[in-house]
Design a protein around this motif. Sequence first.
Motif, PDB file in Angstrom:
ATOM      1  N   ASN A 113       0.887  -1.873   0.108  1.00 40.72           N
ATOM      2  CA  ASN A 113       0.250   0.008   0.335  1.00 40.72           C
ATOM      3  C   ASN A 113       0.923   1.008  -0.470  1.00 40.72           C
ATOM      4  OD1 ASN A 113      -2.128   1.592   0.715  1.00 40.72           O
ATOM      5  ND2 ASN A 113      -2.242   1.860   2.464  1.00 40.72           N
ATOM      6  N   ASN A 114       0.789   1.907  -1.016  1.00 44.47           N
ATOM      7  CA  ASN A 114       1.363   3.236  -1.025  1.00 44.47           C
ATOM      8  C   ASN A 114       0.772   4.232  -0.817  1.00 44.47           C
ATOM      9  OD1 ASN A 114       3.001   5.504  -3.432  1.00 44.47           O
ATOM     10  ND2 ASN A 114       4.377   4.173  -2.924  1.00 44.47           N
ATOM     11  N   LEU A 115       1.564   5.019  -0.099  1.00 41.06           N
ATOM     12  CA  LEU A 115       0.432   6.717  -0.230  1.00 41.06           C
ATOM     13  C   LEU A 115       1.178   7.677  -0.153  1.00 41.06           C
ATOM     14  CD1 LEU A 115      -0.426   4.630   2.657  1.00 41.06           C
ATOM     15  CD2 LEU A 115      -1.580   5.942   3.425  1.00 41.06           C
ATOM     16  N   ASN A 116       1.167   8.188  -1.279  1.00 41.25           N
ATOM     17  CA  ASN A 116       1.795   9.270  -1.611  1.00 41.25           C
ATOM     18  C   ASN A 116       1.301  10.662  -2.647  1.00 41.25           C
ATOM     19  OD1 ASN A 116       4.881  10.737  -2.369  1.00 41.25           O
ATOM     20  ND2 ASN A 116       4.249  10.096  -3.859  1.00 41.25           N
ATOM     21  N   THR A 117      -0.287  10.983  -1.895  1.00 43.17           N
ATOM     22  CA  THR A 117      -0.383  11.686  -2.597  1.00 43.17           C
ATOM     23  C   THR A 117      -1.227  12.725  -0.746  1.00 43.17           C
ATOM     24  OG1 THR A 117      -1.307   9.796  -4.079  1.00 43.17           O
ATOM     25  CG2 THR A 117      -3.109  12.636  -3.762  1.00 43.17           C
ATOM     26  N   LEU A 118      -1.306  13.808  -0.977  1.00 41.63           N
ATOM     27  CA  LEU A 118      -1.465  14.511   0.148  1.00 41.63           C
ATOM     28  C   LEU A 118      -2.890  15.633  -0.793  1.00 41.63           C
ATOM     29  CD1 LEU A 118      -1.122  15.655   3.037  1.00 41.63           C
ATOM     30  CD2 LEU A 118       0.467  17.574   1.677  1.00 41.63           C
ATOM     31  N   THR A 157      -3.010  10.177   1.226  1.00 38.66           N
ATOM     32  CA  THR A 157      -4.618   9.160   0.895  1.00 38.66           C
ATOM     33  C   THR A 157      -3.373   8.264   0.212  1.00 38.66           C
ATOM     34  OG1 THR A 157      -6.574   9.306   0.139  1.00 38.66           O
ATOM     35  CG2 THR A 157      -4.831  10.890  -1.008  1.00 38.66           C
ATOM     36  N   PRO A 158      -4.304   7.036  -0.316  1.00 36.49           N
ATOM     37  CA  PRO A 158      -4.002   5.932  -0.379  1.00 36.49           C
ATOM     38  C   PRO A 158      -3.417   6.664  -2.289  1.00 36.49           C
ATOM     39  CG  PRO A 158      -5.518   5.292   0.157  1.00 36.49           C
ATOM     40  CD  PRO A 158      -5.296   6.104   0.663  1.00 36.49           C
TER      41      PRO A 158
END
Length: 325
Positions: free
Chosen positions: A54-59, A302-303
Amino acid sequence: MKIFGSLLLFMAICTMDMCYAQTCCSGGVPLSNNLGLPNEGKGAFTLGVSYDYNNLNTLNAGSDRLDDDSRLRVTNSVLVSAGYAFTDRLSIESLLTWVNQLRTISQFGNETDTETSGIGDGVFLVKYAFPDLVGEKSNISIGGGIKIPFGRSDFTTGEGIQLTADLQPGSGAWDFVGLVSFSKNPAFRESATLSANVTIRFTGVNKDYLNSTSTYEFGNEIQGNVGYSDQFLWLNTLFEPSLVVKYRKAFVDKINASNLPNTGGEWIFIRPEISAALSPSMALVSKVEIPVHSFVEGTQLTPTLRVTAGIFITLKRKNNTILNN
């Protein structure tokens, strides 16, 4: 007073960090996402091992994406699922987890990593099926159970400061989990399956948060999936592609019974999946989850992308389907 002042300072630092990019509601172990093994008939035993990235790199601020990639959150999970059918209607299911979480903060050309690893929480469910309740080749299943806090929730930094709840492998609380699922083979195509399910989680309270100085409660959660799948034979292997639309709503977290800012939100995902039956009792399953709508309370990571792949083995099978999507 000195201890009390230090605690207030620590809480202020944690709050500032959360206001910038809280991730409690979007990271962590994907428990609800991996529940719902089918009842394969009396005496059938199903075992699955999966890897989840699970990658979360969105703000986001609300539904607006911010031009800021200074924070990255990655969760790697190993999931072990097991299910047993006592009858064609009554079955049990369990899910055990191991989780690694990494948070990277990039500022002024420097990167700071915070990482935890360990056994995560587990789920145990009892399910009951109602075949042909709403027509031929249909199935409705209801289930209920508990999430057991196997994982640690007291990891600290190198300086001895306890990490916030969203970076802990475990939640430190018992939860109630409920599941309702539906599937049906449509008359216009017998090899296809229409499916839907709803999972709810009512969270308990971690009374030992921050060395027993506070309480923490993750927000309740509801998740729904609607999908369509079909089957085709290629190279003597039965493939089952599917497309699922997922909705997830997480309510705000609470610390000391007060709402915690920058937690909670709702998401809509599209999830292409495919399974391949390697033998009558073994299947490979993979899926990719892509967000198409995100609304978060305040400002949160967020994801960005989630990928899951696993192998499932069913002994004493009753039909040709390893998994119901």
